[in-house]
Scaffold this motif. Structure first.
Motif, PDB file in Angstrom:
ATOM      1  N   GLN A  52       0.846  -1.210   0.000  1.00 38.33           N
ATOM      2  CA  GLN A  52       0.000   0.000   0.000  1.00 38.33           C
ATOM      3  C   GLN A  52       0.879   1.258   0.000  1.00 38.33           C
ATOM      4  O   GLN A  52       0.643   2.185  -0.759  1.00 38.33           O
ATOM      5  N   THR A 156      -7.049   6.787   1.738  1.00 36.73           N
ATOM      6  CA  THR A 156      -6.841   5.345   1.887  1.00 36.73           C
ATOM      7  C   THR A 156      -5.451   5.081   2.463  1.00 36.73           C
ATOM      8  O   THR A 156      -5.286   4.238   3.349  1.00 36.73           O
ATOM      9  N   SER A 159      -5.381   5.709   6.183  1.00 35.77           N
ATOM     10  CA  SER A 159      -6.072   4.707   7.002  1.00 35.77           C
ATOM     11  C   SER A 159      -5.502   3.294   6.867  1.00 35.77           C
ATOM     12  O   SER A 159      -5.650   2.490   7.783  1.00 35.77           O
ATOM     13  N   GLN A 160      -4.829   2.996   5.754  1.00 33.86           N
ATOM     14  CA  GLN A 160      -4.389   1.612   5.537  1.00 33.86           C
ATOM     15  C   GLN A 160      -2.883   1.439   5.366  1.00 33.86           C
ATOM     16  O   GLN A 160      -2.415   0.318   5.226  1.00 33.86           O
TER      17      GLN A 160
END
Length: 191
Positions: A52, A156, A159-160
């Motif tokens: 990620q 994103t 949060s990830q």
């Protein structure tokens, strides 16, 4: 040819160096001295860089390259002073942000693409062939949708993501990206 025994031990030694080490310290002699003390020393570690994190750094870099390219076009070809000003702001801000992205990626060992995405390249090519009001409308529409996507991707990441450094960069980018989106929408409705 004779192999040296100490060379065979190098991989094992490397494993020991990177593992946590427990050291036992003998107390000083004398009255009131306590027994031996054990201290565990962990190696210096960086937060892991996940898929990620890597993807966000690459996408942010490619978006920056695209926004700089299209911003330069708007700075020159914009039919209104608002569009030209927006283009110059995008160039300045995304150049600065891309410097942060590339420096962090280099420190973390993440390789970055050298060009924008094919879709962003196609949008820039399309804009190169437009002029006047059509250019302004297409530029603003393209930048509004691009900023929406970058903001969603950045949220994103916040949060990830795994790497605290990449997450911090993403968090710091959000206010600037939101400011760009608001300015682009305002320019879009005023024209």
């Amino acid at each position: 040819m004779r192999r040296h025994l100490h060379l065979r031990a190098l991989p094992a030694a490397a494993a020991i160096v990177t593992a946590a080490v427990t050291v036992t310290v003998a107390p000083a002699s004398g009255a009131g001295a306590a027994g031996p003390t054990s201290v565990t020393v962990a190696p210096a570690s960086r937060a892991p860089v996940s898929a990620q994190d890597r993807a966000w750094l690459r996408e942010a870099h490619q978006a920056n390259l695209a926004e700089i390219d299209v911003g330069e076009l708007a700075g020159k070809k914009g039919a209104t002073s608002e569009v030209r000003s927006a283009g110059r702001m995008l160039v300045t801000d995304h150049t600065a942000f891309d410097g942060k992205v590339t420096r962090l990626a280099e420190r973390l060992g993440v390789s970055l693409p050298k060009t924008p995405t094919p879709a962003d390249t196609a949008a820039a090519d399309r804009l190169r062939n437009e002029s006047g009001k059509a250019f302004d409308q297409d530029f603003l529409s393209t930048m509004v949708s691009g900023h929406r996507k970058v903001i969603a991707d950045t949220r994103t990441q916040v949060s990830q993501g795994s790497s605290t450094r990449v997450i911090a960069l993403a968090k710091n980018a959000l206010p600037e990206l939101r400011k760009h989106l608001a300015m682009l929408r305002k320019t879009q409705t005023s024209g």
